[in-house]
Design an enzyme around this catalytic site. Structure first.
Site, PDB file in Angstrom:
ATOM      1  CG  ASN A 214     -31.180  -6.047  29.406  1.00 34.46           C
ATOM      2  OD1 ASN A 214     -30.476  -5.513  30.245  1.00 34.46           O
ATOM      3  ND2 ASN A 214     -32.501  -6.083  29.480  1.00 34.46           N
ATOM      4  CE  LYS A 293     -28.551 -27.582  33.290  1.00 35.34           C
ATOM      5  NZ  LYS A 293     -27.260 -28.155  33.604  1.00 35.34           N
ATOM      6  CE  LYS A 345     -43.611   3.185  24.803  1.00 30.26           C
ATOM      7  NZ  LYS A 345     -43.188   1.907  25.195  1.00 30.26           N
TER       8      LYS A 345
END
Ligand SMILES: Cc1cc2nc3c(=O)[nH]c(=O)nc-3n(C[C@H](O)[C@H](O)[C@H](O)COP(=O)(O)O)c2cc1C
Length: 407
Positions: A214, A293, A345
């Protein structure tokens, strides 16, 4: 600018003979406007770059260039300034003054002040990239750091000598001001406390080459770790992959994946008085990771995904009292979504970021954010420099830990 931090403070600004000496004029001006008394000491070579009269006019203070001059009370300047100064800032610091300071040479008014002082010293080197990378310069920097001298590292960019993209540039005035703000912060309050900070994103491997990641740069978490350290905390920084330099004096645990981050958090959690979860941990990971890979022609048409552990939830459910701070990166219904997350949370504080606006959030030095604790939002959504926001989170934490101790 948080002006109250500079009001009533004396800052000795030592200017040595580098091309960036003119940038010290802006720094002197900003510090003076913020309420500090700025006393300038110039090396003989610095005077060849900028006239003392420029600094004198801006700071309304005499500029010291002569080792043998005395102040109006008849005291030798380098002794009186080294006693009065809350901090001595050498900006720019030439390779020469770094070398002199590392060896304890005191042969002019600037180098003698550095040797004479018991105050904090911050050196801000700026020079040609090869001068910076020179082994002697790097060795001198290491020596200075070991002695507790603060070094604000130069930036990468265009250098006066013509290099287009090289290390050695004098940092921006705001960067220096932020650093000094943290250093001069009156409220320390985290002495004896262990602060666990997570930063950066995670890389979730598809194969040894490819990953899901990200846009997190890690800047927010690193700024928090630095602000916690400046307030006297013992900081453990668990960092996903970033391009940032490890902050000096802070224990850094490098991880790559969410599962590694979970393990590192679990390892350090028992000793933590507070956990600040600034990392952008990937919610998903490829359900299969190839050891080799994957060849282009064998690449699957779609990628199966599995859920990563919810580390924030796990931390807030773990036994033992500790302060838990989370982040919410939102692009709509910012405050409502963050309040919901805080409750769900069971967090003590949530920092809600608006990531929907250009120029703030991921990768930027700015965050459009608001702090929300169990009693509700504090103020409005505002654009902060990340270092400033980190300072506010730490100020809140100092108060929260005090309240906890009193209960
Ligand atoms: C035009 C010019 C620019 C310079 N710029 C730098 C510089 O940016 N950084 C640096 O370390 N030295 C620079 N130098 C070299 C220093 O001026 C030199 O090492 C000097 O001895 C430094 O003295 P001081 O540390 O006592 O001020 C420059 C020299 C010249 C002639």
């Amino acid at each position: 600018m948080t002006e109250y931090i500079f009001k009533g403070k004396t800052i000795a600004l030592g200017v040595s003979g580098g091309i960036a000496a003119y940038k010290a004029v802006d720094l002197a001006s900003e510090l003076t406007q913020a309420g500090a008394t700025v006393k300038i000491i110039m090396s003989e070579n610095a005077v060849k770059f900028v006239s003392p009269i420029t600094f004198q006019s801006i700071t309304c203070q005499p500029v010291i260039t002569d080792l043998f001059a005395s102040n109006p009370q008849g005291r030798i300047y380098h002794i009186s300034i080294s006693e009065e100064a809350d901090v001595i800032v050498i900006a720019p610091a030439t390779a020469n003054i770094l070398a002199k300071a590392a060896c304890g040479i005191a042969d002019d008014t600037l180098s003698t002040t550095i040797v004479a002082t018991r105050s904090a010293v911050v050196m801000i080197p700026a020079m040609n990239n090869y001068m910076w990378l020179n082994k002697a310069t790097q060795h001198n920097l290491e020596t200075l750091r070991e002695r507790g001298i603060h070094i604000i590292e130069p930036e990468v960019g265009r250098l006066a000598c013509g290099e287009e993209e090289a290390i050695g540039r004098f940092p921006k005035t705001e960067t220096i001001i932020d650093y000094l703000k943290n250093l001069l912060t009156v409220v320390r309050g985290l002495e004896g406390k262990t602060i666990l900070v997570t930063a950066g994103g995670t890389h979730e491997p598809i194969d040894p080459v490819r990953f899901i990641g990200n846009r997190s740069s890690g800047k927010m978490g690193y700024a928090i770790a630095e602000a916690a350290e400046a307030r006297g905390g013992d900081v453990v920084l668990i960092s996903g992959p970033t391009c940032l330099r490890p902050p000096y004096g802070i224990k850094v645990v490098n991880v790559e994946t969410a599962r590694q981050m979970k393990q590192a958090v679990l390892d350090y959690l028992p000793q933590a008085d507070a956990v600040i979860m600034a990392a952008a941990i990937a919610d998903f990971r490829p359900s299969e990771e190839s050891v080799e890979k994957i060849k282009k022609e064998k690449m699957p048409k779609s990628l199966g995904l599995g859920l990563n552990p919810d580390i924030l939830q796990m931390v807030s459910e773990k036994e033992g009292r500790r302060i838990v701070v989370g982040f919410a990166a939102e692009s709509e219904n910012i405050i409502e979504s963050a309040v919901e997350k805080l409750k769900k949370k069971n967090l003590d504080l949530i920092v809600a970021n608006n990531i929907g606006k250009p120029g703030v959030g991921f990768g930027s030095d700015l965050n459009l954010a608001i702090l929300i604790d169990r009693s509700g939002p504090m103020g409005d959504l505002k654009t902060y420099r990340k270092s400033d926001l980190a300072g506010r989170i730490m100020d809140w934490l100092v108060g929260a830990l005090k309240r906890d101790a009193a209960d």
